[in-house]
Motif scaffolding. Structure first.
Motif, mmCIF file in Angstrom:
data_model
loop_
_atom_site.group_PDB
_atom_site.id
_atom_site.type_symbol
_atom_site.label_atom_id
_atom_site.label_comp_id
_atom_site.label_asym_id
_atom_site.label_seq_id
_atom_site.Cartn_x
_atom_site.Cartn_y
_atom_site.Cartn_z
ATOM 1 N N ALA A 109 0.852 -1.186 0.000
ATOM 2 C CA ALA A 109 0.000 0.000 0.000
ATOM 3 C C ALA A 109 0.889 1.238 0.000
ATOM 4 C CB ALA A 109 -0.918 0.026 1.224
ATOM 5 N N ARG A 111 0.557 5.540 0.275
ATOM 6 C CA ARG A 111 -0.332 6.656 0.600
ATOM 7 C C ARG A 111 0.411 7.968 0.400
ATOM 8 N NH1 ARG A 111 -2.126 6.839 6.650
ATOM 9 N NH2 ARG A 111 0.098 7.035 6.856
ATOM 10 N N SER A 132 -4.431 10.092 -0.937
ATOM 11 C CA SER A 132 -4.551 9.266 -2.130
ATOM 12 C C SER A 132 -3.855 7.938 -1.838
ATOM 13 C CB SER A 132 -3.886 9.970 -3.313
ATOM 14 O OG SER A 132 -3.943 9.160 -4.456
ATOM 15 N N TRP A 133 -4.526 6.825 -2.131
ATOM 16 C CA TRP A 133 -4.016 5.493 -1.826
ATOM 17 C C TRP A 133 -3.939 4.632 -3.080
ATOM 18 C CZ3 TRP A 133 -2.836 3.288 2.988
ATOM 19 C CH2 TRP A 133 -3.149 4.050 4.112
ATOM 20 N N GLU A 134 -2.969 3.717 -3.096
ATOM 21 C CA GLU A 134 -2.947 2.603 -4.036
ATOM 22 C C GLU A 134 -2.679 1.359 -3.200
ATOM 23 O OE1 GLU A 134 -1.348 1.236 -8.358
ATOM 24 O OE2 GLU A 134 0.022 2.468 -7.168
ATOM 25 N N LYS A 136 -2.570 -2.919 -3.104
ATOM 26 C CA LYS A 136 -2.422 -4.080 -3.983
ATOM 27 C C LYS A 136 -2.402 -5.377 -3.195
ATOM 28 C CE LYS A 136 0.524 -1.699 -7.341
ATOM 29 N NZ LYS A 136 1.859 -1.716 -7.960
ATOM 30 N N ARG A 147 -5.931 -4.531 -7.377
ATOM 31 C CA ARG A 147 -5.297 -3.221 -7.202
ATOM 32 C C ARG A 147 -6.406 -2.198 -7.073
ATOM 33 N NH1 ARG A 147 -1.400 -0.578 -11.611
ATOM 34 N NH2 ARG A 147 -3.335 0.141 -12.498
ATOM 35 N N ARG A 149 -7.359 1.862 -6.274
ATOM 36 C CA ARG A 149 -6.904 3.247 -6.192
ATOM 37 C C ARG A 149 -8.068 4.097 -5.733
ATOM 38 N NH1 ARG A 149 -3.772 4.114 -11.905
ATOM 39 N NH2 ARG A 149 -2.124 2.594 -11.522
ATOM 40 N N PHE A 150 -7.827 4.906 -4.708
ATOM 41 C CA PHE A 150 -8.891 5.769 -4.212
ATOM 42 C C PHE A 150 -8.270 6.982 -3.541
ATOM 43 C CE2 PHE A 150 -7.934 2.380 -1.270
ATOM 44 C CZ PHE A 150 -7.825 2.990 -0.039
ATOM 45 N N SER A 151 -9.047 8.045 -3.477
ATOM 46 C CA SER A 151 -8.578 9.280 -2.846
ATOM 47 C C SER A 151 -9.785 10.050 -2.328
ATOM 48 C CB SER A 151 -7.779 10.122 -3.833
ATOM 49 O OG SER A 151 -8.560 10.445 -4.960
#
Length: 163
Positions: A109, A111, A132-134, A136, A147, A149-151
């Motif tokens: 992860a 951030r 903002s995050w990614e 996996k 995967r 992705r969110f923010s």
């Protein structure tokens, strides 16, 4: 052809439209080092510690649905810049990462965040901002890789202890 999606013991074969929903939370215990430069307004921070990532993931199609929950632990580290606006209040930008050796769940992860931090008490602070995050999960046992992705807006509570 496209590979099927496997989650919660169910297989979703292609082609079909899937709806994904998730609930993600992250908590960590970290050591923090800070250094302020000339004028003591601009500073640098480095963080290192242990994190816990929790993910509830649900997948549905018109004919079926499945869900699964994961909780993984591992090391996390980050770095950031601080701009002290007044005593107890600062603008902060951070980037941090988390990894886990788990074969099931979140194993990486990242951030990025920009926040306004306010000290509420000697050992308590709050951060309000945008993150903002990614997230996996790769090389999973019995489920498909994912995967996310969110923010969006963020609210974080910090408890600080000095030795």
């Amino acid at each position: 052809g496209q590979a099927p999606v496997v989650i919660g013991g169910q297989t979703f074969s292609a082609p079909q439209q899937l709806r994904n929903q998730f609930d993600f939370s992250f908590a960590d215990v970290s050591w923090r080092w800070r250094k302020f430069f000339d004028g003591r307004a601009l500073g640098l921070e480095v963080l290192a510690g242990l994190g816990n990532a929790r993910l509830d993931l649900a997948v549905s199609s018109t004919a079926q649905q499945a869900s699964e929950s994961f909780s993984t632990q591992g090391p996390q580290a980050g770095a950031g810049l601080l701009w002290r606006l007044q005593p107890g209040t600062s603008l902060q930008a951070r980037v941090s990462g988390f990894v886990s050796a788990s074969g099931r769940g979140v194993n990486e992860a990242v951030r990025s965040e920009l926040s306004l931090a306010q000290v509420l008490h000697e050992n308590l602070g709050v951060r309000v901002g945008f993150s903002s995050w990614e997230v996996k999960g790769q090389g999973q046992d019995g489920i498909s890789d994912f995967r996310l992705r969110f923010s969006g807006p963020s609210l974080m509570l910090e408890m600080n202890f000095r030795p």
